[in-house]
Scaffold this motif. Structure first.
Motif, PDB file in Angstrom:
ATOM      1  N   ASN A  39       0.860  -1.176   0.000  1.00 59.28           N
ATOM      2  CA  ASN A  39       0.000   0.000   0.000  1.00 59.28           C
ATOM      3  C   ASN A  39       0.899   1.229   0.000  1.00 59.28           C
ATOM      4  N   TYR A  69      -0.967  -6.293   6.488  1.00 59.41           N
ATOM      5  CA  TYR A  69      -2.362  -5.877   6.303  1.00 59.41           C
ATOM      6  C   TYR A  69      -3.032  -5.581   7.647  1.00 59.41           C
ATOM      7  N   ILE A  93      -6.069   6.483   5.166  1.00 59.11           N
ATOM      8  CA  ILE A  93      -6.704   5.176   4.975  1.00 59.11           C
ATOM      9  C   ILE A  93      -8.140   5.316   5.452  1.00 59.11           C
ATOM     10  N   ASP A 146     -11.296   0.871   3.818  1.00 64.94           N
ATOM     11  CA  ASP A 146     -10.012   0.248   3.490  1.00 64.94           C
ATOM     12  C   ASP A 146      -9.467  -0.530   4.677  1.00 64.94           C
TER      13      ASP A 146
END
Length: 107
Positions: A11, A53, A72, A76
């Motif tokens: 990301n 994650y 974020i 998400d």
């Protein structure tokens, strides 16, 4: 590209080197090794990905670095937690309570 760089690029949100290095060490990976197709296929790498994650799911919503602001969304964060839990499940591991520096859960 190294293992640490590969995991940080999951990301655009900036993930500290120390976080990813700790995750790599806990999963038996060497952060500075070149990432290969074989490493990416290993259970340890997949579980390290799950840990990243999970970290993203509990990271601050907004952070600024070098004059650039990264955010974020809550959706998400939920998606990151779902991805993490799916990787844990696929690799026969139960998620742990550790969130690499973040406490609590609102997800």
């Amino acid at each position: 590209m190294t293992v640490i760089q590969s995991l940080q690029q999951l990301n655009l949100y900036p993930i500290p080197d120390s976080v990813v290095t700790n995750i790599c060490e806990e999963r038996g990976l060497v952060a500075d090794d070149e990432v290969t197709t074989e490493i990416r296929a290993e259970k340890e790498y997949k579980l390290a990905t799950a840990n990243v994650y999970k970290w993203l799911a509990f990271a601050p919503t907004t952070v600024s670095q070098g004059g650039v602001t990264f955010s974020i969304s809550e959706s998400d964060k939920k998606r990151f937690l779902e991805l993490a839990n799916q990787l844990y499940s696929d690799n026969e591991e139960q998620p742990t309570g550790a969130v690499y520096g973040y406490k609590g859960s609102r997800l």
